[in-house]
Design a protein around this motif. Structure first.
Motif, PDB file in Angstrom:
ATOM      1  N   HIS A   1      47.084  28.264  10.295  1.00 32.13           N
ATOM      2  CA  HIS A   1      46.703  29.464   9.556  1.00 32.13           C
ATOM      3  C   HIS A   1      46.051  30.556  10.405  1.00 32.13           C
ATOM      4  O   HIS A   1      45.846  31.664   9.891  1.00 32.13           O
ATOM      5  N   GLY A   2      45.694  30.283  11.642  1.00 32.70           N
ATOM      6  CA  GLY A   2      44.946  31.258  12.411  1.00 32.70           C
ATOM      7  C   GLY A   2      43.459  31.203  12.091  1.00 32.70           C
ATOM      8  O   GLY A   2      43.035  30.534  11.138  1.00 32.70           O
ATOM      9  N   PRO A   3      42.633  31.913  12.844  1.00 31.82           N
ATOM     10  CA  PRO A   3      41.172  31.803  12.693  1.00 31.82           C
ATOM     11  C   PRO A   3      40.603  32.469  11.462  1.00 31.82           C
ATOM     12  O   PRO A   3      39.503  32.128  11.027  1.00 31.82           O
ATOM     13  N   ALA A   4      41.306  33.443  10.855  1.00 33.91           N
ATOM     14  CA  ALA A   4      40.722  34.217   9.756  1.00 33.91           C
ATOM     15  C   ALA A   4      40.974  33.607   8.381  1.00 33.91           C
ATOM     16  O   ALA A   4      40.382  34.048   7.399  1.00 33.91           O
ATOM     17  N   HIS A   5      41.824  32.615   8.283  1.00 34.03           N
ATOM     18  CA  HIS A   5      42.175  32.046   6.985  1.00 34.03           C
ATOM     19  C   HIS A   5      40.988  31.297   6.376  1.00 34.03           C
ATOM     20  O   HIS A   5      40.149  30.734   7.082  1.00 34.03           O
ATOM     21  N   GLU A   6      40.942  31.269   5.034  1.00 32.60           N
ATOM     22  CA  GLU A   6      39.835  30.621   4.321  1.00 32.60           C
ATOM     23  C   GLU A   6      39.709  29.145   4.681  1.00 32.60           C
ATOM     24  O   GLU A   6      38.605  28.628   4.885  1.00 32.60           O
ATOM     25  N   GLU A   7      40.839  28.441   4.777  1.00 35.84           N
ATOM     26  CA  GLU A   7      40.781  27.018   5.109  1.00 35.84           C
ATOM     27  C   GLU A   7      40.214  26.799   6.504  1.00 35.84           C
ATOM     28  O   GLU A   7      39.433  25.871   6.734  1.00 35.84           O
ATOM     29  N   THR A   8      40.617  27.640   7.454  1.00 31.93           N
ATOM     30  CA  THR A   8      40.084  27.515   8.810  1.00 31.93           C
ATOM     31  C   THR A   8      38.593  27.768   8.836  1.00 31.93           C
ATOM     32  O   THR A   8      37.841  27.086   9.534  1.00 31.93           O
TER      33      THR A   8
ATOM     34  N   ILE B   1      32.439  23.094   8.522  1.00 30.03           N
ATOM     35  CA  ILE B   1      32.239  21.637   8.543  1.00 30.03           C
ATOM     36  C   ILE B   1      32.041  21.142   9.971  1.00 30.03           C
ATOM     37  O   ILE B   1      31.121  20.356  10.255  1.00 30.03           O
ATOM     38  N   SER B   2      32.902  21.604  10.899  1.00 31.33           N
ATOM     39  CA  SER B   2      32.813  21.137  12.279  1.00 31.33           C
ATOM     40  C   SER B   2      31.514  21.531  12.945  1.00 31.33           C
ATOM     41  O   SER B   2      30.971  20.786  13.777  1.00 31.33           O
ATOM     42  N   SER B   3      30.993  22.701  12.572  1.00 26.99           N
ATOM     43  CA  SER B   3      29.749  23.164  13.185  1.00 26.99           C
ATOM     44  C   SER B   3      28.578  22.242  12.854  1.00 26.99           C
ATOM     45  O   SER B   3      27.609  22.159  13.593  1.00 26.99           O
TER      46      SER B   3
ATOM     47  N   ALA C   1      46.222  14.914   6.288  1.00 30.30           N
ATOM     48  CA  ALA C   1      45.675  13.596   6.605  1.00 30.30           C
ATOM     49  C   ALA C   1      44.212  13.695   7.014  1.00 30.30           C
ATOM     50  O   ALA C   1      43.389  12.847   6.651  1.00 30.30           O
ATOM     51  N   CYS C   2      43.869  14.739   7.765  1.00 35.61           N
ATOM     52  CA  CYS C   2      42.477  14.913   8.197  1.00 35.61           C
ATOM     53  C   CYS C   2      41.543  15.162   7.016  1.00 35.61           C
ATOM     54  O   CYS C   2      40.400  14.700   7.006  1.00 35.61           O
ATOM     55  N   LYS C   3      42.023  15.886   6.011  1.00 32.73           N
ATOM     56  CA  LYS C   3      41.193  16.169   4.850  1.00 32.73           C
ATOM     57  C   LYS C   3      40.818  14.877   4.128  1.00 32.73           C
ATOM     58  O   LYS C   3      39.647  14.642   3.797  1.00 32.73           O
ATOM     59  N   PHE C   4      41.815  14.025   3.885  1.00 31.52           N
ATOM     60  CA  PHE C   4      41.541  12.760   3.218  1.00 31.52           C
ATOM     61  C   PHE C   4      40.682  11.853   4.095  1.00 31.52           C
ATOM     62  O   PHE C   4      39.759  11.197   3.611  1.00 31.52           O
ATOM     63  N   GLY C   5      41.016  11.793   5.396  1.00 32.00           N
ATOM     64  CA  GLY C   5      40.251  10.941   6.295  1.00 32.00           C
ATOM     65  C   GLY C   5      38.809  11.380   6.407  1.00 32.00           C
ATOM     66  O   GLY C   5      37.893  10.543   6.472  1.00 32.00           O
ATOM     67  N   TYR C   6      38.589  12.694   6.415  1.00 32.02           N
ATOM     68  CA  TYR C   6      37.220  13.201   6.536  1.00 32.02           C
ATOM     69  C   TYR C   6      36.396  12.852   5.305  1.00 32.02           C
ATOM     70  O   TYR C   6      35.272  12.338   5.414  1.00 32.02           O
ATOM     71  N   GLU C   7      36.952  13.094   4.121  1.00 33.46           N
ATOM     72  CA  GLU C   7      36.199  12.771   2.901  1.00 33.46           C
ATOM     73  C   GLU C   7      35.933  11.276   2.789  1.00 33.46           C
ATOM     74  O   GLU C   7      34.852  10.851   2.364  1.00 33.46           O
ATOM     75  N   ALA C   8      36.915  10.454   3.173  1.00 37.29           N
ATOM     76  CA  ALA C   8      36.719   9.004   3.102  1.00 37.29           C
ATOM     77  C   ALA C   8      35.650   8.543   4.086  1.00 37.29           C
ATOM     78  O   ALA C   8      34.830   7.683   3.764  1.00 37.29           O
ATOM     79  N   SER C   9      35.630   9.121   5.280  1.00 38.45           N
ATOM     80  CA  SER C   9      34.612   8.730   6.269  1.00 38.45           C
ATOM     81  C   SER C   9      33.217   9.148   5.819  1.00 38.45           C
ATOM     82  O   SER C   9      32.232   8.481   6.136  1.00 38.45           O
ATOM     83  N   LEU C  10      33.116  10.256   5.068  1.00 38.22           N
ATOM     84  CA  LEU C  10      31.822  10.639   4.512  1.00 38.22           C
ATOM     85  C   LEU C  10      31.353   9.611   3.482  1.00 38.22           C
ATOM     86  O   LEU C  10      30.174   9.260   3.437  1.00 38.22           O
TER      87      LEU C  10
ATOM     88  N   ALA D   1      36.956  15.932  11.483  1.00 44.77           N
ATOM     89  CA  ALA D   1      36.615  17.349  11.348  1.00 44.77           C
ATOM     90  C   ALA D   1      37.201  18.163  12.496  1.00 44.77           C
ATOM     91  O   ALA D   1      37.740  19.255  12.282  1.00 44.77           O
ATOM     92  N   ARG D   2      37.103  17.650  13.710  1.00 38.66           N
ATOM     93  CA  ARG D   2      37.649  18.380  14.866  1.00 38.66           C
ATOM     94  C   ARG D   2      39.164  18.483  14.788  1.00 38.66           C
ATOM     95  O   ARG D   2      39.748  19.541  15.072  1.00 38.66           O
ATOM     96  N   LEU D   3      39.826  17.377  14.408  1.00 36.76           N
ATOM     97  CA  LEU D   3      41.277  17.404  14.292  1.00 36.76           C
ATOM     98  C   LEU D   3      41.724  18.330  13.160  1.00 36.76           C
ATOM     99  O   LEU D   3      42.727  19.044  13.285  1.00 36.76           O
ATOM    100  N   GLY D   4      40.972  18.316  12.050  1.00 31.80           N
ATOM    101  CA  GLY D   4      41.300  19.205  10.941  1.00 31.80           C
ATOM    102  C   GLY D   4      41.174  20.665  11.335  1.00 31.80           C
ATOM    103  O   GLY D   4      42.015  21.492  10.975  1.00 31.80           O
ATOM    104  N   LEU D   5      40.118  20.986  12.084  1.00 30.77           N
ATOM    105  CA  LEU D   5      39.936  22.366  12.560  1.00 30.77           C
ATOM    106  C   LEU D   5      41.057  22.770  13.499  1.00 30.77           C
ATOM    107  O   LEU D   5      41.616  23.868  13.380  1.00 30.77           O
ATOM    108  N   GLN D   6      41.411  21.899  14.421  1.00 28.90           N
ATOM    109  CA  GLN D   6      42.490  22.206  15.361  1.00 28.90           C
ATOM    110  C   GLN D   6      43.805  22.459  14.624  1.00 28.90           C
ATOM    111  O   GLN D   6      44.525  23.419  14.921  1.00 28.90           O
TER     112      GLN D   6
END
Length: 345
Positions: free
Chosen positions: A327-334, A340-342, A295-304, A316-321
């Motif tokens: 997936h943990g911190p090392a995963h590609e998606e994370t 993005i969040s930075s 849901a965060c992925k779609f919401g983020y792109e739509a808000s952009l 972006a913050r919710l998607g990162l959380q």
């Protein structure tokens, strides 16, 4: 038992995916504005471009392995009343904590020819490993267990290259001992040829570790039917046992909204759907963070697309959380969500 079909989020049939070309179009539309939105779209497009299409990847080796590790967690396989064997955690776990990581004994795909080849490879394993495989559940075969039945019962979806159009699967010894729950406290993530299990909420020592075998956004009757047909058991988890009409209604609505999200085009509507989904996941107390991340992925792109510099960083913050817990911190998606969040910090 282990899921033959992945509980991972998948788009409905014929649903459009989020293409990198869409991000490129938005970059062009926002060019010259000098806003954080334009920078964020660039990061999102470059992250999408880094992904390798599955059809272009090379086929992996299929050598038997099966190594496992945990993040300082002691696990115990025990008899669970009404469920056969199950896995308990012997220490407290925090959300997003790595529970277990394991390399597959065997990788295969779901085609009939590939399953026959996988059966032959299992028969050629060393005696101890072959015996360990034969101890796994077989909910398919009539009579004695077969390697084919064990593969179909315990094969887990894994992302990765295969030589056919069938979905890639993997067989694990330890992960196959995790039972199903319709509100599972763990979920799995495939990364660099290893399947990792992460806690999706706080888990107390002595609690059984469970994962979802199916999409949880179905009413109880449908969930039970799917589990009965595919794994031959009637689900009596806490959600099914404490069933309410309201819970069924929320889960049905979650499935409807998720399907609508893949079909919607107007960014205003996508934002509304994403926000409703996040609220309903919270109300229904579904632990699996992969749903929220979707849901965060779609919401983020739509808000952009709406150039909403207040709403985009919140998604972006919710998607990162959610990705950290998934997936943990090392995963590609994370890492993509971190990038993005930075940009909004």
């Amino acid at each position: 038992m282990r899921p033959w079909r992945s509980p991972r989020i998948t788009a409905p049939v014929n649903a459009p995916h989020l293409p990198a070309s869409g991000a490129a179009h938005r970059r062009q539309r926002l060019a010259g504005r000098g806003t954080a939105v334009a920078v964020a779209v660039t990061a999102l497009g470059s992250a999408a471009a880094r992904r390798t299409p599955r059809a272009a990847r090379r086929s992996p080796g299929t050598e038997p392995r099966g190594e496992a590790r945990s993040s300082d967690v002691t696990l115990e396989v025990v008899e669970v009343f009404g469920c056969g064997l199950g896995t308990l955690s012997l220490k407290d776990l925090e959300p997003g904590e790595l529970v277990l990581a394991e390399r597959p004994v065997l990788r295969f795909d779901a085609s009939d020819a590939a399953l026959r080849r996988a059966e032959r490879r299992l028969a050629q394993l060393p005696r101890a490993q072959r015996d360990a495989v034969l101890e796994l559940e077989d909910s398919v075969s009539f009579g004695p267990k077969t390697f084919r039945g064990i593969l179909e019962t315990n094969g887990m979806d894994c992302e990765g290259p295969v030589s056919s159009e069938s979905d890639p699967k993997a067989l694990f010894l330890r992960l196959s001992r995790l039972n199903h729950s319709c509100n599972a406290n763990c979920d799995y993530s495939w990364r660099q040829d290893i399947m990792e299990i992460y806690a999706q909420r706080k888990i107390i020592a002595g609690e059984e570790l469970c994962i979802p075998y199916i999409d949880l956004r179905e009413p109880r009757q449908v969930r039970r039917q799917m589990l009965k047909e595919n794994w031959c058991f009637r689900c009596e988890c806490e959600v099914c046992s404490a069933w309410t009409v309201a819970s069924d209604a929320r889960r049905v609505r979650l499935g409807e909204l998720s399907a609508m999200m893949y079909r919607a085009r107007a960014p205003e509507r996508l934002v509304r759907i994403a926000r409703k989904l996040l609220r309903l996941y919270k109300e229904e107390c579904i632990n699996a963070q992969s749903y929220r991340k979707e849901a965060c992925k779609f919401g983020y792109e739509a808000s952009l697309r709406l150039e909403d510099v207040d709403l985009a960083p919140r998604f972006a913050r919710l998607g990162l959380q959610s990705s950290l817990i998934c997936h943990g911190p090392a995963h590609e998606e994370t890492q993509e969500w971190l990038e993005i969040s930075s940009l909004w910090s």
